[in-house]
Design an enzyme around this catalytic site. Structure first.
Site, PDB file in Angstrom:
ATOM      1  N   SER A 146       0.410  41.541   3.302  1.00 44.42           N
ATOM      2  CA  SER A 146      -1.216  42.596   3.079  1.00 44.42           C
ATOM      3  C   SER A 146      -1.258  43.678   3.218  1.00 44.42           C
ATOM      4  O   SER A 146       0.048  44.524   3.974  1.00 44.42           O
ATOM      5  CB  SER A 146      -1.928  42.460   3.901  1.00 44.42           C
ATOM      6  OG  SER A 146      -3.065  42.094   4.577  1.00 44.42           O
ATOM      7  N   TYR A 161      -5.136  40.457  13.156  1.00 43.33           N
ATOM      8  CA  TYR A 161      -4.111  39.946  11.750  1.00 43.33           C
ATOM      9  C   TYR A 161      -3.323  41.392  11.546  1.00 43.33           C
ATOM     10  O   TYR A 161      -1.975  41.220  11.314  1.00 43.33           O
ATOM     11  CB  TYR A 161      -5.559  39.940  10.251  1.00 43.33           C
ATOM     12  CG  TYR A 161      -4.947  39.400   9.505  1.00 43.33           C
ATOM     13  CD1 TYR A 161      -3.880  38.150   8.910  1.00 43.33           C
ATOM     14  CD2 TYR A 161      -4.733  40.242   8.198  1.00 43.33           C
ATOM     15  CE1 TYR A 161      -3.621  37.751   7.698  1.00 43.33           C
ATOM     16  CE2 TYR A 161      -4.068  40.487   7.166  1.00 43.33           C
ATOM     17  CZ  TYR A 161      -3.647  39.360   6.594  1.00 43.33           C
ATOM     18  OH  TYR A 161      -3.363  38.215   5.767  1.00 43.33           O
TER      19      TYR A 161
END
Length: 251
Positions: A146, A161
Site C-alpha cells: 500500500s 494500518y
C-alpha cells in the site's frame, strides 16, 4: 509470460478484489494458480468460471491469521501431484480496522499484525523453502502492499494500518537482501497501490458511505497488470518497488 506457463502461483486473499483479478490474469496466461482465503466458495466459483482458460485454479481454505493453516496449505500444495510446490508467491491478503494509535482496540491491532505482517512473513518463508527443496532458482515473491507503507496520511483511522504496511516494506527489502546473500536468483517485488475500487475501505470503516472520493479510483485489474509486468521482466531485471496512485489522488 511464456516461461510461467504450467508453473504454480499462490495468491493469498484470492476471493475478491485485487486477489481475484490477479488470479484471473494468471490463469488466463496458463499458470496453475492456488487461491486461498477464508471464503473458499468464492474462489471455487471463480475456478468454475475459468475452467476453459489456459491455466487452472485450485481453491484452498486458509485462515491466514493461523500459522497452522498456512503450513498445512503448503503441505497440501506439496502433496498435490499436479502442483508439488510454489514457484510464485503473491502475498496479496490484507486487512484494516479503524483503530487509531491513541484510541484503537488492541485486538484489532493484533488482527492487522497477524494478517498483514506475520502471515506475509510466514508465506514468504514457506514459499522460499518450497522453491529451495525443488531447486527452483527463478521464482518470484510479490507483495501487494500500500502507499501507506511510504507515507503517513493525516487520517488517524489509517495510522496503525500504516504501521503494518511500513513493516511490509521492510520485509520486501529484507527478503531481497537475504536472497542476494544466498546467491539466489529468486526475485522480489513490492507493489504499493493508492486508492483502488474495491470494498477495502468500506470494510475498514464498516460504513458503505465511507472511502468515496470525487475522482476515479484505480481498478483491481490495474494492480493485476502491474503483477504481470513484473513477472514478465527479463531474468536479469528485478523490479523491487512499484508505487501506483490514481492520477488525481493527493497523497
Amino acid at each position: 509470460m511464456e516461461r510461467w506457463v504450467g508453473r504454480v502461483a499462490l495468491v493469498t486473499g484470492a476471493s475478491e478484489g485485487i486477489g481475484a483479478a490477479v488470479v484471473r490474469d494468471l490463469v488466463c496466461r496458463g499458470m496453475k494458480v492456488v487461491g486461498c482465503a477464508r471464503n473458499v466458495d468464492k474462489i471455487q466459483k471463480l475456478s468454475d468460471e475459468l475452467k476453459n482458460e489456459k491455466g487452472s485454479l485450485t481453491a484452498i481454505r486458509c485462515d491466514l491469521s493461523k500459522e497452522e493453516d498456512i503450513v498445512n496449505m503448503f503441505k497440501t500444495i506439496k502433496s498435490n501431484e499436479s502442483l508439488r510446490g510454489v514457484d510464485v508467491c503473491i502475498n496479496n491478503a490484507g486487512l484494516a480496522h479503524n483503530a487509531p494509535i491513541l484510541s484503537g482496540q488492541t485486538q484489532e491491532w493484533r488482527e492487522m499484525l497477524d494478517v498483514n505482517v506475520m502471515a506475509v512473513t510466514i508465506c514468504t518463508r514457506e514459499s522460499f523453502q518450497s522453491m529451495k527443496e525443488r531447486n527452483i532458482d527463478d521464482g518470484h515473491i510479490i507483495f501487494i502492499s500500500s502507499m501507506s507503507g511510504y507515507r503517513i496520511a493525516n487520517e488517524a483511522f489509517t495510522h496503525f494500518y500504516a504501521v503494518t504496511k511500513h513493516s511490509v516494506r521492510a520485509i520486501v527489502e529484507s527478503t531481497r537482501q537475504e536472497l542476494r546473500e544466498l546467491k539466489s536468483h529468486i526475485r522480489v517485488t513490492g507493489i504499493s497501490p493508492g486508492n483502488v475500487d474495491t470494498d477495502f475501505a468500506v470494510k475498514m470503516m464498516k460504513d458503505k458511505t465511507k472511502g468515496n472520493n470525487d475522482y476515479r479510483y484505480m481498478d483491481a485489474k490495474d494492480i493485476s497488470s502491474a503483477v504481470i509486468y513484473t513477472l514478465q521482466a527479463p531474468s536479469h531485471v528485478e523490479i523491487n518497488d512499484v508505487l501506483m496512485r490514481p492520477t488525481e489522488q493527493i497523497t
